[in-house]
Write an enzyme that holds these catalytic residues in place. Structure first.
Site, PDB file in Angstrom:
ATOM      1  N   HIS A  25      16.854  15.573  15.000  1.00  0.00           N
ATOM      2  CA  HIS A  25      17.355  16.919  14.705  1.00  0.00           C
ATOM      3  C   HIS A  25      16.743  17.934  15.682  1.00  0.00           C
ATOM      4  O   HIS A  25      17.438  18.790  16.203  1.00  0.00           O
ATOM      5  CB  HIS A  25      16.955  17.360  13.286  1.00  0.00           C
ATOM      6  CG  HIS A  25      17.602  16.606  12.164  1.00  0.00           C
ATOM      7  ND1 HIS A  25      16.886  15.956  11.191  1.00  0.00           N
ATOM      8  CD2 HIS A  25      18.900  16.426  11.844  1.00  0.00           C
ATOM      9  CE1 HIS A  25      17.724  15.414  10.319  1.00  0.00           C
ATOM     10  NE2 HIS A  25      18.939  15.667  10.680  1.00  0.00           N
TER      11      HIS A  25
ATOM     12  N   ARG B 240      25.207  10.222  16.929  1.00  0.00           N
ATOM     13  CA  ARG B 240      24.375   9.059  17.307  1.00  0.00           C
ATOM     14  C   ARG B 240      25.303   7.917  17.703  1.00  0.00           C
ATOM     15  O   ARG B 240      26.223   8.111  18.466  1.00  0.00           O
ATOM     16  CB  ARG B 240      23.448   8.670  16.151  1.00  0.00           C
ATOM     17  CG  ARG B 240      22.312   9.638  15.953  1.00  0.00           C
ATOM     18  CD  ARG B 240      21.674   9.487  14.620  1.00  0.00           C
ATOM     19  NE  ARG B 240      22.599   9.955  13.585  1.00  0.00           N
ATOM     20  CZ  ARG B 240      22.309  10.055  12.309  1.00  0.00           C
ATOM     21  NH1 ARG B 240      21.121   9.713  11.876  1.00  0.00           N
ATOM     22  NH2 ARG B 240      23.190  10.511  11.442  1.00  0.00           N
TER      23      ARG B 240
ATOM     24  N   SER C 193      17.029  10.571   8.772  1.00  0.00           N
ATOM     25  CA  SER C 193      16.076  10.978   7.732  1.00  0.00           C
ATOM     26  C   SER C 193      15.833   9.809   6.780  1.00  0.00           C
ATOM     27  O   SER C 193      14.723   9.598   6.285  1.00  0.00           O
ATOM     28  CB  SER C 193      16.640  12.169   6.945  1.00  0.00           C
ATOM     29  OG  SER C 193      16.858  13.251   7.793  1.00  0.00           O
TER      30      SER C 193
HETATM   31  P1  ADP Z   1      24.265  15.441   6.904  1.00  0.00           P
HETATM   32  O1  ADP Z   1      24.005  15.035   5.476  1.00  0.00           O
HETATM   33  O2  ADP Z   1      25.048  16.709   7.040  1.00  0.00           O
HETATM   34  O3  ADP Z   1      24.804  14.357   7.782  1.00  0.00           O
HETATM   35  P2  ADP Z   1      21.774  15.135   8.381  1.00  0.00           P
HETATM   36  O4  ADP Z   1      20.516  15.902   8.228  1.00  0.00           O
HETATM   37  O5  ADP Z   1      21.725  13.665   8.137  1.00  0.00           O
HETATM   38  O6  ADP Z   1      22.824  15.857   7.442  1.00  0.00           O
HETATM   39  O7  ADP Z   1      22.379  15.354   9.834  1.00  0.00           O
HETATM   40  C1  ADP Z   1      22.690  16.635  10.298  1.00  0.00           C
HETATM   41  C2  ADP Z   1      23.284  16.514  11.693  1.00  0.00           C
HETATM   42  O8  ADP Z   1      22.295  16.041  12.586  1.00  0.00           O
HETATM   43  C3  ADP Z   1      24.457  15.518  11.790  1.00  0.00           C
HETATM   44  O9  ADP Z   1      25.389  16.010  12.732  1.00  0.00           O
HETATM   45  C4  ADP Z   1      23.797  14.274  12.312  1.00  0.00           C
HETATM   46  O10 ADP Z   1      24.711  13.459  13.024  1.00  0.00           O
HETATM   47  C5  ADP Z   1      22.758  14.880  13.235  1.00  0.00           C
HETATM   48  N1  ADP Z   1      21.643  13.960  13.447  1.00  0.00           N
HETATM   49  C6  ADP Z   1      20.880  13.357  12.520  1.00  0.00           C
HETATM   50  N2  ADP Z   1      19.967  12.532  13.093  1.00  0.00           N
HETATM   51  C7  ADP Z   1      20.193  12.625  14.435  1.00  0.00           C
HETATM   52  C8  ADP Z   1      19.613  12.001  15.592  1.00  0.00           C
HETATM   53  N3  ADP Z   1      18.648  11.086  15.485  1.00  0.00           N
HETATM   54  N4  ADP Z   1      20.101  12.339  16.798  1.00  0.00           N
HETATM   55  C9  ADP Z   1      21.111  13.242  16.906  1.00  0.00           C
HETATM   56  N5  ADP Z   1      21.708  13.841  15.877  1.00  0.00           N
HETATM   57  C10 ADP Z   1      21.266  13.547  14.658  1.00  0.00           C
END
Ligand code: ADP
Length: 159
Positions: free
Chosen positions: A17, A90, A128
């Site tokens: 993130h 990803r 996460s």
């Molecule tokens: P949600 O429940 O909305 O998917 P997340 O916190 O899991 O919330 O993810 C928020 C955003 O961050 C999403 O667009 C997700 O693809 C992106 N994201 C999560 N982990 C990564 C990562 N390791 N690299 C790039 N983007 C990520």
């Protein structure tokens, strides 16, 4: 002024993130990170914790703010006159869901564009969920979450 919203669960915020936050903040004038308040989804970290960790990590970034949101994302975006939604991509596994969301949001408001930023290689498989699983089992999460919040995450999950 170009304002963008980066919505997500951030449960908890990871290095993946943070990488997206840093990169997005360089291409827009103002970036609003928006942790989701979703009453149907059970988060491990409270809204307050999720916001606090994001605030700690972005305290020095002048054009970044943290504002939780609930309801329709496009309404939230309109409230701040934001025309861009940032999402991270990803592996291909993200694609179907992200594409669906982007198209739905566009249907709701065709002035708002979703901008995808591809992950950096070290974070390709970082989520996460993965952080929580490793921390709960007492594994090392050093490369997964920023140092400034690592201990909070461990204290919450190692129990
Ligand atoms: P949600 O429940 O909305 O998917 P997340 O916190 O899991 O919330 O993810 C928020 C955003 O961050 C999403 O667009 C997700 O693809 C992106 N994201 C999560 N982990 C990564 C990562 N390791 N690299 C790039 N983007 C990520």
């Amino acid at each position: 002024m170009k304002t963008a919203i980066y919505p997500g669960s951030f449960d908890p915020v990871t290095n993946g993130h943070l990488d997206i936050i840093l990169r997005a903040s360089k291409i827009v004038d103002k970036l609003i990170i928006a942790p989701l308040i979703n009453f149907n989804k059970v988060h491990t970290f409270t809204l307050d914790e999720r916001c606090r960790y994001l605030q700690i990590l972005t305290a020095e970034m002048k054009n970044v703010e943290v504002k939780p949101f609930k309801g329709l994302l496009v309404n939230f975006a309109r409230m701040y006159n934001a025309k861009i939604i940032i999402r991270g991509l990803r592996a291909v596994t993200d694609f179907e869901y992200e594409f669906q969301m982007a198209l739905s949001n566009r249907k709701l408001d065709n002035e708002i564009e979703t901008l995808f930023i591809s992950t950096s290689l070290p974070y390709l498989y970082l989520s996460s969920g993965m952080v929580k699983e490793v921390a709960r089992l007492g594994g090392n999460i050093t490369d997964m979450v920023p140092e400034k919040i690592k201990q909070f995450v461990i204290d919450k999950l190692e129990g």
